[in-house]
Design a protein around this motif. Structure first.
Motif, PDB file in Angstrom:
ATOM      1  N   THR A  81      39.238  47.715  34.702  1.00 48.26           N
ATOM      2  CA  THR A  81      39.365  48.490  35.689  1.00 48.26           C
ATOM      3  C   THR A  81      39.711  47.871  36.884  1.00 48.26           C
ATOM      4  O   THR A  81      39.249  46.709  37.462  1.00 48.26           O
ATOM      5  CB  THR A  81      37.943  49.246  36.190  1.00 48.26           C
ATOM      6  N   PHE A  82      41.137  48.114  37.447  1.00 46.79           N
ATOM      7  CA  PHE A  82      41.731  47.656  38.442  1.00 46.79           C
ATOM      8  C   PHE A  82      41.773  48.484  39.951  1.00 46.79           C
ATOM      9  O   PHE A  82      42.237  49.749  39.482  1.00 46.79           O
ATOM     10  CB  PHE A  82      43.020  47.190  38.211  1.00 46.79           C
ATOM     11  N   THR A  83      41.128  48.111  41.052  1.00 47.37           N
ATOM     12  CA  THR A  83      41.306  48.847  42.042  1.00 47.37           C
ATOM     13  C   THR A  83      42.034  48.275  43.165  1.00 47.37           C
ATOM     14  O   THR A  83      41.786  46.939  43.531  1.00 47.37           O
ATOM     15  CB  THR A  83      39.939  49.542  42.680  1.00 47.37           C
ATOM     16  N   MET A 111      37.515  39.707  43.040  1.00 42.09           N
ATOM     17  CA  MET A 111      37.849  40.423  44.314  1.00 42.09           C
ATOM     18  C   MET A 111      38.680  39.567  44.978  1.00 42.09           C
ATOM     19  O   MET A 111      38.343  38.525  45.272  1.00 42.09           O
ATOM     20  CB  MET A 111      36.920  41.055  45.083  1.00 42.09           C
ATOM     21  N   ASN A 112      39.909  40.074  45.317  1.00 38.02           N
ATOM     22  CA  ASN A 112      40.893  39.376  46.239  1.00 38.02           C
ATOM     23  C   ASN A 112      41.170  40.039  47.387  1.00 38.02           C
ATOM     24  O   ASN A 112      41.381  41.444  47.403  1.00 38.02           O
ATOM     25  CB  ASN A 112      42.256  39.197  45.617  1.00 38.02           C
ATOM     26  N   VAL A 113      41.290  39.229  48.739  1.00 35.28           N
ATOM     27  CA  VAL A 113      41.638  40.042  49.819  1.00 35.28           C
ATOM     28  C   VAL A 113      42.838  39.259  50.513  1.00 35.28           C
ATOM     29  O   VAL A 113      42.688  38.105  50.612  1.00 35.28           O
ATOM     30  CB  VAL A 113      40.487  40.221  50.920  1.00 35.28           C
ATOM     31  N   GLU A 148      44.440  53.009  44.838  1.00 39.20           N
ATOM     32  CA  GLU A 148      44.935  53.026  43.461  1.00 39.20           C
ATOM     33  C   GLU A 148      43.874  52.674  42.534  1.00 39.20           C
ATOM     34  O   GLU A 148      43.172  51.588  42.737  1.00 39.20           O
ATOM     35  CB  GLU A 148      46.100  52.317  43.127  1.00 39.20           C
ATOM     36  N   VAL A 149      43.653  53.213  41.266  1.00 39.19           N
ATOM     37  CA  VAL A 149      42.877  52.875  40.217  1.00 39.19           C
ATOM     38  C   VAL A 149      43.490  52.955  38.993  1.00 39.19           C
ATOM     39  O   VAL A 149      44.112  53.889  38.724  1.00 39.19           O
ATOM     40  CB  VAL A 149      41.622  53.839  40.278  1.00 39.19           C
ATOM     41  N   GLN A 150      43.113  51.774  38.288  1.00 34.41           N
ATOM     42  CA  GLN A 150      43.873  51.921  37.022  1.00 34.41           C
ATOM     43  C   GLN A 150      42.713  51.551  35.908  1.00 34.41           C
ATOM     44  O   GLN A 150      41.870  50.709  36.125  1.00 34.41           O
ATOM     45  CB  GLN A 150      44.502  50.427  36.788  1.00 34.41           C
ATOM     46  N   PHE A 168      42.082  44.072  46.416  1.00 32.55           N
ATOM     47  CA  PHE A 168      42.136  44.184  44.950  1.00 32.55           C
ATOM     48  C   PHE A 168      40.845  43.781  44.189  1.00 32.55           C
ATOM     49  O   PHE A 168      40.478  42.762  44.323  1.00 32.55           O
ATOM     50  CB  PHE A 168      43.417  43.425  44.512  1.00 32.55           C
ATOM     51  N   THR A 169      40.326  44.491  43.372  1.00 34.06           N
ATOM     52  CA  THR A 169      39.359  44.240  42.479  1.00 34.06           C
ATOM     53  C   THR A 169      39.679  44.365  41.233  1.00 34.06           C
ATOM     54  O   THR A 169      40.530  45.064  40.734  1.00 34.06           O
ATOM     55  CB  THR A 169      38.161  45.246  42.769  1.00 34.06           C
ATOM     56  N   ARG A 170      39.051  43.507  40.326  1.00 31.42           N
ATOM     57  CA  ARG A 170      39.258  43.662  38.621  1.00 31.42           C
ATOM     58  C   ARG A 170      37.869  43.495  38.104  1.00 31.42           C
ATOM     59  O   ARG A 170      37.218  42.550  38.385  1.00 31.42           O
ATOM     60  CB  ARG A 170      40.167  42.543  38.493  1.00 31.42           C
ATOM     61  N   SER A 171      37.593  44.291  37.206  1.00 33.21           N
ATOM     62  CA  SER A 171      36.579  44.437  36.265  1.00 33.21           C
ATOM     63  C   SER A 171      37.115  44.330  35.076  1.00 33.21           C
ATOM     64  O   SER A 171      37.708  45.348  34.601  1.00 33.21           O
ATOM     65  CB  SER A 171      35.505  45.712  36.790  1.00 33.21           C
TER      66      SER A 171
END
Length: 126
Positions: free
Chosen positions: A79-81, A116-118, A31-33, A100-103
């Motif tokens: 941007t959230f992936t 980034m969270n895993v 998913e990309v937001q 989960f990554t957040r920019s």
């Protein structure tokens, strides 16, 4: 009323999600937001709102003092992936992985924050 829990007023969001199961016991999801927000301009010393762009639901003062345009104010681009994988090695036993990554980019200030969270989970469903 707010449209979503993370989406502020004076914002828009685009979201794309893909789910795929390549084999019987493996499911993948991505998913990309993309979010854009025009935040209020705030004095860094006093914390007072200098220019109300309509981005805070709780601060409506001076909102009608000028004409507001969409995404006006300090621009914030997010941007959230999210990537998720779920594997079922034994019936009703699952091993899950989520990345989960957040920019967060602020073009006017020239700053960018990347996180980034895993997560890994083992679960049993009955």
């Amino acid at each position: 009323l707010p449209l979503g829990e993370q989406l502020q007023p004076n914002s828009d969001e685009w979201r794309v999600r893909v789910d795929y199961s390549p084999v019987n016991r493996l499911s993948l999801s991505a998913e990309v937001q993309f979010q854009r927000t025009g935040e209020n301009i705030v004095d860094p010393v006093t914390g007072r709102i200098v220019y109300n762009a309509g981005s805070d639901l709780l601060h409506g003062e001076d909102l009608l003092a000028h004409v507001n345009y969409f995404l006006q104010g300090n621009r914030v681009n997010r941007t959230f992936t999210t990537f998720m994988a779920s594997w079922e090695p034994i019936r009703q036993y699952f091993v899950d992985l989520k990345v989960f990554t957040r920019s967060i980019r602020r073009p006017e200030q020239g700053t960018e924050q990347n996180l980034m969270n895993v997560w890994g989970t083992v679960r049993v469903d009955y």
